[in-house]
Design a protein around this motif. Sequence first.
Motif, PDB file in Angstrom:
ATOM      1  N   LYS A   1      36.240  17.126 -19.045  1.00 25.01           N
ATOM      2  CA  LYS A   1      35.117  16.539 -18.316  1.00 25.01           C
ATOM      3  C   LYS A   1      33.870  17.403 -18.455  1.00 25.01           C
ATOM      4  O   LYS A   1      32.769  16.881 -18.620  1.00 25.01           O
TER       5      LYS A   1
ATOM      6  N   ILE B   1      28.592   7.700 -25.676  1.00 28.28           N
ATOM      7  CA  ILE B   1      29.804   7.715 -24.864  1.00 28.28           C
ATOM      8  C   ILE B   1      31.054   7.467 -25.699  1.00 28.28           C
ATOM      9  O   ILE B   1      32.085   8.107 -25.490  1.00 28.28           O
ATOM     10  N   LYS B   2      30.976   6.569 -26.649  1.00 27.60           N
ATOM     11  CA  LYS B   2      32.151   6.268 -27.478  1.00 27.60           C
ATOM     12  C   LYS B   2      32.602   7.507 -28.247  1.00 27.60           C
ATOM     13  O   LYS B   2      33.799   7.804 -28.311  1.00 27.60           O
TER      14      LYS B   2
ATOM     15  N   ALA C   1      34.215  10.030 -25.877  1.00 25.36           N
ATOM     16  CA  ALA C   1      35.565   9.613 -25.516  1.00 25.36           C
ATOM     17  C   ALA C   1      36.550   9.949 -26.634  1.00 25.36           C
ATOM     18  O   ALA C   1      37.650  10.444 -26.373  1.00 25.36           O
TER      19      ALA C   1
ATOM     20  N   THR D   1      38.731   8.498 -21.356  1.00 28.50           N
ATOM     21  CA  THR D   1      38.362   7.099 -21.559  1.00 28.50           C
ATOM     22  C   THR D   1      36.850   6.961 -21.418  1.00 28.50           C
ATOM     23  O   THR D   1      36.193   7.801 -20.789  1.00 28.50           O
ATOM     24  N   GLU D   2      36.317   5.887 -21.988  1.00 28.38           N
ATOM     25  CA  GLU D   2      34.881   5.653 -21.875  1.00 28.38           C
ATOM     26  C   GLU D   2      34.473   5.499 -20.415  1.00 28.38           C
ATOM     27  O   GLU D   2      33.407   5.953 -20.015  1.00 28.38           O
ATOM     28  N   SER D   3      35.322   4.868 -19.607  1.00 24.10           N
ATOM     29  CA  SER D   3      34.973   4.671 -18.195  1.00 24.10           C
ATOM     30  C   SER D   3      34.889   6.005 -17.464  1.00 24.10           C
ATOM     31  O   SER D   3      34.017   6.189 -16.605  1.00 24.10           O
ATOM     32  N   VAL D   4      35.749   6.959 -17.791  1.00 21.80           N
ATOM     33  CA  VAL D   4      35.674   8.287 -17.164  1.00 21.80           C
ATOM     34  C   VAL D   4      34.394   8.979 -17.578  1.00 21.80           C
ATOM     35  O   VAL D   4      33.698   9.585 -16.760  1.00 21.80           O
TER      36      VAL D   4
ATOM     37  N   LYS E   1      31.609   7.602 -18.486  1.00 13.78           N
ATOM     38  CA  LYS E   1      30.483   6.927 -17.819  1.00 13.78           C
ATOM     39  C   LYS E   1      30.323   7.391 -16.381  1.00 13.78           C
ATOM     40  O   LYS E   1      29.200   7.530 -15.904  1.00 13.78           O
ATOM     41  N   THR E   2      31.426   7.622 -15.685  1.00 12.33           N
ATOM     42  CA  THR E   2      31.317   8.042 -14.291  1.00 12.33           C
ATOM     43  C   THR E   2      30.896   9.497 -14.158  1.00 12.33           C
ATOM     44  O   THR E   2      30.475   9.912 -13.088  1.00 12.33           O
TER      45      THR E   2
END
Length: 37
Positions: A6, A19-20, A23, A29-32, A34-35
């Motif tokens: 992270k 982001i891709k 990841a 993951t992309e969602s992690v 992004k957050t």
Amino acid sequence: MYQASKAIALNMLGKGIDIKTIAEVTGLTESVVKTER
């Protein structure tokens, strides 16, 4: 290990890397990613 990934993701986001790619490199993951913004 997860926390280190992270931290790396945050550094990469700061450098403008998409982001891709972040990841793929970190294994998060992309969602992690992004957050983490």
